[in-house]
Design a protein around this motif. Structure first.
Motif, short mmCIF file in Angstrom:
data_model
loop_
_atom_site.label_atom_id
_atom_site.label_comp_id
_atom_site.label_asym_id
_atom_site.label_seq_id
_atom_site.Cartn_x
_atom_site.Cartn_y
_atom_site.Cartn_z
N UNK A 29 0.82 -1.21 0.00
CA UNK A 29 0.00 0.00 0.00
C UNK A 29 0.86 1.26 0.00
N UNK A 30 2.13 1.11 0.34
CA UNK A 30 3.03 2.25 0.39
C UNK A 30 3.14 3.01 -0.91
N UNK A 31 2.77 2.39 -2.01
CA UNK A 31 2.77 3.08 -3.30
C UNK A 31 1.64 4.11 -3.37
N UNK A 32 0.64 3.96 -2.51
CA UNK A 32 -0.55 4.82 -2.57
C UNK A 32 -0.64 5.79 -1.38
N UNK A 33 0.23 5.60 -0.40
CA UNK A 33 0.21 6.42 0.81
C UNK A 33 1.61 6.93 1.09
N UNK A 34 1.68 8.04 1.79
CA UNK A 34 2.99 8.60 2.16
C UNK A 34 3.62 7.76 3.27
N UNK A 35 4.91 7.94 3.48
CA UNK A 35 5.60 7.24 4.57
C UNK A 35 4.97 7.59 5.91
N UNK A 36 4.58 8.84 6.09
CA UNK A 36 3.94 9.26 7.33
C UNK A 36 2.62 8.51 7.54
N UNK A 106 -17.14 -17.76 -0.07
CA UNK A 106 -17.85 -19.04 0.04
C UNK A 106 -18.33 -19.30 1.45
N UNK A 107 -17.49 -19.00 2.43
CA UNK A 107 -17.91 -19.16 3.83
C UNK A 107 -19.07 -18.23 4.16
N UNK A 108 -19.00 -17.01 3.67
CA UNK A 108 -20.08 -16.04 3.92
C UNK A 108 -21.39 -16.53 3.32
N UNK A 109 -21.33 -17.03 2.10
CA UNK A 109 -22.54 -17.55 1.46
C UNK A 109 -23.09 -18.76 2.20
N UNK A 110 -22.19 -19.66 2.62
CA UNK A 110 -22.62 -20.84 3.37
C UNK A 110 -23.29 -20.47 4.68
N UNK A 111 -22.84 -19.37 5.27
CA UNK A 111 -23.42 -18.90 6.53
C UNK A 111 -24.71 -18.13 6.32
N UNK A 112 -25.09 -17.90 5.05
CA UNK A 112 -26.34 -17.21 4.76
C UNK A 112 -26.26 -15.70 4.85
N UNK A 113 -25.06 -15.14 4.79
CA UNK A 113 -24.94 -13.69 4.85
C UNK A 113 -25.52 -13.06 3.59
N UNK A 114 -26.15 -11.91 3.76
CA UNK A 114 -26.76 -11.21 2.62
C UNK A 114 -25.77 -10.30 1.91
N UNK A 115 -24.84 -9.72 2.66
CA UNK A 115 -23.80 -8.92 2.02
C UNK A 115 -22.56 -8.85 2.89
N UNK A 116 -21.49 -8.38 2.28
CA UNK A 116 -20.21 -8.21 2.94
C UNK A 116 -19.86 -6.72 2.93
N UNK A 117 -19.14 -6.27 3.95
CA UNK A 117 -18.68 -4.88 4.00
C UNK A 117 -17.24 -4.84 4.46
N UNK A 118 -16.56 -3.77 4.08
CA UNK A 118 -15.19 -3.52 4.54
C UNK A 118 -14.89 -2.05 4.41
N UNK A 119 -13.84 -1.62 5.07
CA UNK A 119 -13.28 -0.29 4.85
C UNK A 119 -11.94 -0.53 4.19
N UNK A 120 -11.85 -0.18 2.92
CA UNK A 120 -10.70 -0.54 2.10
C UNK A 120 -9.74 0.63 1.92
N UNK A 121 -8.46 0.29 1.88
CA UNK A 121 -7.43 1.25 1.52
C UNK A 121 -7.55 1.52 0.02
N UNK A 122 -6.75 2.45 -0.48
CA UNK A 122 -6.76 2.74 -1.91
C UNK A 122 -6.36 1.50 -2.72
N UNK A 123 -5.37 0.76 -2.25
CA UNK A 123 -4.96 -0.46 -2.93
C UNK A 123 -6.03 -1.54 -2.78
N UNK A 124 -6.56 -1.69 -1.57
CA UNK A 124 -7.62 -2.67 -1.33
C UNK A 124 -8.86 -2.40 -2.16
#
Length: 165
Positions: A29-36, A106-124
């Motif tokens: 991710x260092x390519x997308x963020x400063x060293x600080x 696949x695990x999420x679907x097997x567990x019956x989850x309706x959706x997934x969420x995340x807070x992603x970095x610029x690279x993510x």
């Protein structure tokens, strides 16, 4: 992906996964963020008890080749929150993250989850978009007084529909 194995996380993996996390932040991710920003995000590999607990309490899938840990992803199966998605920089773009993600979804679907969420970095964000996710809102994370851009993302999981016989 010759010689790769994928398995559940073990308590003994925590130090190695902390190093992957730290390297991925600074070298990937260092390519997308400063060293600080990278230093605020991960000043050192997390080695506290809370780190290990987060890995073990979540559904954490680990990729390894031989004795070398290559990456990991975590899913809170109760909420659908993807907390960590990291691979070592030298395997980026080689399908390791794609396979980890496919297993996690696949695990999420097997567990019956309706959706997934995340807070992603610029690279993510780029990775998750390729997996069919969309940005819900742009966010800013502040750590140690340093602000970093990120994105709250979501992926609805289609439910299979079966016709009545």
């Amino acid at each position: 992906m010759n010689g790769l194995t994928f398995r559940p996380c073990r308590v003994t993996d925590a130090p190695g996964l902390a190093k992957i996390y730290h390297r991925a932040v600074h070298e990937g991710a260092g390519r997308h963020y400063s060293a600080e920003q990278c230093n605020a995000w991960s000043p050192s590999p997390p080695m506290d008890e809370g780190w290990c607990r987060r890995l073990i309490e979540a559904q954490t899938i680990v990729a390894e080749r031989g004795d070398a840990l290559l990456g990991f992803m975590t899913l809170d199966i109760a909420t659908g929150w993807v907390d960590f998605a990291y691979v070592v920089p030298e395997v980026m773009g080689q399908g390791v993250a794609d396979t980890l993600y496919a297993m996690l979804e696949g695990r999420a679907r097997s567990a019956g989850l309706r959706d997934l969420e995340t807070e992603a970095s610029l690279l993510g964000e780029r990775f998750f978009r390729r997996q069919g996710w969309r940005v819900i809102t742009r966010t800013q994370i502040t750590r140690d007084g340093v602000t970093m851009p990120s994105a709250l993302m979501r992926k609805p999981l289609a439910r299979a529909r079966f016709a009545a016989a």
